[in-house]
Design a protein around this motif. Structure first.
Motif, PDB file in Angstrom:
ATOM      1  N   TYR A  42       0.835  -1.196   0.000  1.00 19.69           N
ATOM      2  CA  TYR A  42       0.000   0.000   0.000  1.00 19.69           C
ATOM      3  C   TYR A  42       0.876   1.254   0.000  1.00 19.69           C
ATOM      4  O   TYR A  42       0.667   2.178  -0.793  1.00 19.69           O
ATOM      5  CB  TYR A  42      -0.919  -0.034   1.229  1.00 19.69           C
ATOM      6  CG  TYR A  42      -1.623   1.265   1.480  1.00 19.69           C
ATOM      7  CD1 TYR A  42      -2.669   1.672   0.648  1.00 19.69           C
ATOM      8  CD2 TYR A  42      -1.216   2.104   2.518  1.00 19.69           C
ATOM      9  CE1 TYR A  42      -3.296   2.882   0.859  1.00 19.69           C
ATOM     10  CE2 TYR A  42      -1.848   3.314   2.726  1.00 19.69           C
ATOM     11  CZ  TYR A  42      -2.888   3.710   1.898  1.00 19.69           C
ATOM     12  OH  TYR A  42      -3.496   4.900   2.101  1.00 19.69           O
ATOM     13  N   VAL A  43       1.898   1.258   0.877  1.00 18.97           N
ATOM     14  CA  VAL A  43       2.785   2.432   0.965  1.00 18.97           C
ATOM     15  C   VAL A  43       3.500   2.633  -0.371  1.00 18.97           C
ATOM     16  O   VAL A  43       3.581   3.761  -0.893  1.00 18.97           O
ATOM     17  CB  VAL A  43       3.799   2.240   2.128  1.00 18.97           C
ATOM     18  CG1 VAL A  43       4.900   3.263   2.061  1.00 18.97           C
ATOM     19  CG2 VAL A  43       3.069   2.319   3.460  1.00 18.97           C
ATOM     20  N   SER A  44       3.986   1.538  -0.955  1.00 17.83           N
ATOM     21  CA  SER A  44       4.701   1.669  -2.235  1.00 17.83           C
ATOM     22  C   SER A  44       3.761   2.224  -3.295  1.00 17.83           C
ATOM     23  O   SER A  44       4.129   3.140  -4.057  1.00 17.83           O
ATOM     24  CB  SER A  44       5.215   0.316  -2.719  1.00 17.83           C
ATOM     25  OG  SER A  44       5.811  -0.356  -1.674  1.00 17.83           O
ATOM     26  N   ALA A  45       2.539   1.692  -3.332  1.00 20.25           N
ATOM     27  CA  ALA A  45       1.595   2.162  -4.351  1.00 20.25           C
ATOM     28  C   ALA A  45       1.248   3.625  -4.113  1.00 20.25           C
ATOM     29  O   ALA A  45       1.221   4.433  -5.060  1.00 20.25           O
ATOM     30  CB  ALA A  45       0.326   1.299  -4.306  1.00 20.25           C
ATOM     31  N   ALA A  46       1.044   3.992  -2.831  1.00 18.44           N
ATOM     32  CA  ALA A  46       0.677   5.378  -2.522  1.00 18.44           C
ATOM     33  C   ALA A  46       1.800   6.308  -2.958  1.00 18.44           C
ATOM     34  O   ALA A  46       1.567   7.370  -3.580  1.00 18.44           O
ATOM     35  CB  ALA A  46       0.399   5.526  -1.033  1.00 18.44           C
ATOM     36  N   CYS A  47       3.056   5.936  -2.662  1.00 16.10           N
ATOM     37  CA  CYS A  47       4.193   6.789  -3.022  1.00 16.10           C
ATOM     38  C   CYS A  47       4.313   6.888  -4.548  1.00 16.10           C
ATOM     39  O   CYS A  47       4.567   7.967  -5.095  1.00 16.10           O
ATOM     40  CB  CYS A  47       5.489   6.220  -2.439  1.00 16.10           C
ATOM     41  SG  CYS A  47       5.550   6.458  -0.666  1.00 16.10           S
ATOM     42  N   ALA A  48       4.152   5.738  -5.222  1.00 19.46           N
ATOM     43  CA  ALA A  48       4.295   5.740  -6.678  1.00 19.46           C
ATOM     44  C   ALA A  48       3.240   6.654  -7.308  1.00 19.46           C
ATOM     45  O   ALA A  48       3.553   7.468  -8.198  1.00 19.46           O
ATOM     46  CB  ALA A  48       4.160   4.319  -7.214  1.00 19.46           C
ATOM     47  N   ILE A  49       2.008   6.556  -6.818  1.00 15.21           N
ATOM     48  CA  ILE A  49       0.926   7.384  -7.393  1.00 15.21           C
ATOM     49  C   ILE A  49       1.200   8.858  -7.117  1.00 15.21           C
ATOM     50  O   ILE A  49       1.094   9.720  -7.998  1.00 15.21           O
ATOM     51  CB  ILE A  49      -0.448   6.952  -6.809  1.00 15.21           C
ATOM     52  CG1 ILE A  49      -0.792   5.558  -7.334  1.00 15.21           C
ATOM     53  CG2 ILE A  49      -1.531   7.947  -7.147  1.00 15.21           C
ATOM     54  CD1 ILE A  49      -1.979   4.921  -6.692  1.00 15.21           C
TER      55      ILE A  49
END
Ligand code: ADP
Length: 468
Positions: free
Chosen positions: A27-34
Motif C-alpha cells: 500500500y505504501v509503495s503504491a501510494a508513493c508511486a501514485i
C-alpha cells in the motif's frame, strides 16, 4: 533448534502480522508511486504552461542577442516559476540565452533528434551542480528564427514531498502493526477457545466416563463439526465398550451354569458310595457338560477372532449343494431321533466362492436350530436357487414348522447370547451364539442372512450369497 512457536495462537498472530506488513508495504509503495507520478505530471504541466509564457517574452535585440522581457516576475503563476532554469539554443546547438538561475550551466548539449519529435519533450537530468531537474524542450520561432527553448525545474521539492509522505506513513506503520498484532492475538485466542474447551473436556473422558460429550456451539462451523465427529467417536466407543461389558458378563454367566452343574453332580457323587454303573452315569453327565463347555469356548474363540478381524477366509469355488448335503448329514441323526423329514431341492450346479469351513458352520447352525426347535414328525424344507432380481445371488432357504419367532425379536435373535426362552428349555437350546456366528460368517462372505417367520407357523432363514 526449533524456533517456530508451538502455539497456534502465536503462529496465527505472527502470520497475521506478516501478511498485514506485506499488504501495508504494498500500500505504501503504491501510494508513493501514485503521489510521485501525480507530482511529476503537475510539474510537467506547469512547465508546458510556463513555456507558453516564455515564448511570448523572448525577443531579439537589433544587435542579434536574444533576451527575455523581465516583467513576468511580477506575476509568477506559481512559486516554482521563480526557480525556473532556462536555456535557448539555435538549431545548430549554439547557446542564444541562459538565465541567471542556471549560473552558466548547460541543460544538455546540442538539440537531440527526439526533442524535435514531440511538441513538448520531457526528460530528466542532473545538471553540473548536482541538481536533479525535469527539462521540457520545445522548438519555437522567435521573430522568424526557429529556436529550441529548454525549461527546467528542480525535482527537489517533489522528492521532499515524497519523503515527507513516506516518513508519515512509516511513523504510522509500526503503530498499525502493533494494533494489528494485538487484535490478531485476541481474535485468534477467541477463535481457538472452543478447541481448548474441547481438549479440557476430552482429557477428562475415561473408560468409565464415556457418556460425556463435547459441547457443540455451532454444528456448522469447523469446530462444531469437529466436536460432532468427536462425539460420534465417543458414542461408538461407548457402544463398543458396553457391548464388550455385556459380552463379558454374558460369557461369565454362560460358563457358570455348566460349571455349577459339573460341581453339583460331582458333589452328589462324592456324598455317598455308588455302584460302578452309577459312577459311570455321574461321569457321563459331567462329560456332557464338559463337552458343552468346550464347544461354547470354541465358538467364543471363533467370535473373538472374527471381532479382531484376524480371520482370513480361505475361499474356493464349489457347488453349494455339496455343502448342503454334507450339513444335512451332520444333523440327520438328530432329525431321525425326532422323526423329522428334511427335503432338499434346487439347482445342484449353483456354485459359490466361499470358505467352506465357515460357510458350513453357518448352514449347520441354521439346520441344527430348525431340527432343535421344530416338533417331532415335522418337515424341514431346504431350497437352493439363483436369484437375478437386483443382482445375481444364490439363495439358500431353510424353512421349518417350528414355533416361529415373533417379528419384534427378528433382529435380536442374531445377537450374541440372545435366546427366546418362552416355552423352550435351556437343555433344548444352546448358548444363543449359533445365529450370531452364522450371521458373521455369511456377512464375511459379502452376503446377508434374512429371517421370515410367523409365530406358531414356522421360521424360514435365508442365506443370500453373491453368485459366481
Ligand atoms: P441357540 O444356540 O440358543 O440355538 P441361536 O443363536 O442359534 O442360539 O438362536 C437364538 C435363539 O433364536 C434361540 O434361542 C431360539 O429361541 C431362536 N431360534 C433360532 N432358530 C429358531 C428356529 N428355527 N425356530 C424357532 N426359534 C429359533
Amino acid at each position: 533448534m526449533h524456533i517456530w512457536p508451538t502455539y497456534i495462537r502465536t503462529r496465527l498472530t505472527l502470520w497475521y502480522i506478516a501478511i498485514f506488513s506485506l499488504i501495508m508495504g504494498l500500500y505504501v509503495s503504491a501510494a508513493c508511486a501514485i503521489q510521485y507520478w501525480e507530482l511529476n505530471e503537475q510539474l510537467y504541466h506547469a512547465e508546458v504552461q510556463d513555456m507558453e509564457t516564455v515564448e511570448g517574452l523572448l525577443y531579439f535585440t537589433p544587435d542579434g542577442r536574444l533576451l527575455l522581457h523581465e516583467e513576468y516576475h511580477s506575476r509568477p503563476g506559481s512559486r516554482l516559476l521563480l526557480d525556473r532554469l532556462m536555456e535557448v539554443l539555435d538549431p545548430n546547438g549554439a547557446v542564444l540565452f541562459r538565465n541567471e538561475k542556471l549560473n552558466g550551466l548547460a541543460l544538455g548539449g546540442p538539440p537531440l533528434p527526439q526533442e524535435a519529435s514531440v511538441s513538448h519533450y520531457a526528460s530528466r537530468m542532473r545538471i553540473a551542480d548536482g541538481r536533479h531537474v525535469l527539462v521540457v524542450s520545445h522548438f519555437h520561432p522567435v521573430q522568424g528564427k526557429r529556436v529550441l527553448i529548454r525549461l527546467a525545474y528542480s525535482t527537489e521539492p517533489l522528492r521532499r514531498r515524497l519523503i515527507e509522505l513516506l516518513v508519515v506513513l512509516m511513523l504510522v506503520l509500526p503503530l498499525a502493526l502493533i494494533a494489528a498484532g494485538f487484535a490478531g492475538y485476541r481474535v485468534a485466542g477467541k477463535a481457538l477457545n472452543p478447541l481448548a474447551a474441547m481438549a479440557d473436556l476430552t482429557e477428562q473422558i475415561t473408560a468409565t466416563r464415556l457418556s460425556s460429550r463435547v459441547p457443540v456451539e455451532n454444528p456448522n462451523d469447523e469446530f462444531g463439526r469437529m466436536a460432532c465427529v468427536l462425539n460420534g467417536l465417543l458414542e461408538r466407543l461407548e457402544e463398543a465398550f458396553q457391548k464388550l461389558q455385556r459380552f463379558t458378563s454374558d460369557v461369565s454367566h454362560e460358563l457358570r451354569t455348566p460349571l455349577a452343574s459339573i460341581r453339583s453332580v460331582g458333589e452328589v457323587g462324592l456324598q455317598q458310595s455308588h455302584s460302578d454303573a452309577e459312577y459311570k452315569d455321574i461321569l457321563g453327565s459331567m462329560l456332557e457338560e464338559v463337552s458343552r463347555l468346550t464347544s461354547m469356548i470354541d465358538t467364543l474363540m471363533t467370535i473373538a477372532h472374527a471381532d479382531s478381524g484376524s480371520i482370513q477366509l480361505n475361499r474356493t469355488v464349489f457347488p453349494l449343494m455339496e455343502l448342503i448335503e454334507e450339513s444335512v448329514g451332520v444333523v440327520d441323526v438328530l432329525a431321525e431321533e425326532k422323526k423329522q423329514t428334511i427335503f432338499v431341492a434346487g439347482d445342484s450346479a449353483l456354485s459359490v466362492s466361499a470358505d467352506r469351513g465357515f460357510l458350513r458352520m453357518a448352514v449347520i447352525n441354521l439346520l441344527d436350530n430348525a431340527v432343535k426347535y421344530s416338533p417331532v414328525g415335522s418337515t424341514i424344507h431346504i431350497l437352493l436357487e439363483l436369484s437375478t432380481q437386483e443382482r445375481r445371488y444364490v439363495k439358500l432357504a431353510i424353512a421349518d414348522e417350528g414355533p416361529g419367532i415373533p417379528i419384534s425379536e427378528a433382529s435380536r435373535v442374531f445377537d450374541r447370547f440372545y435366546r427366546l426362552d418362552g416355552g423352550r428349555t435351556r437343555d433344548e437350546g444352546g448358548a444363543g451364539l449359533g445365529l450370531a456366528i452364522a450371521k458373521w460368517s455369511v456377512e464375511a462372505h459379502g452376503g446377508e442372512i434374512l429371517l421370515d417367520s410367523e409365530l406358531g407357523r414356522g421360521s424360514a432363514f435365508t442365506i443370500r450369497l453373491p453368485a459366481v
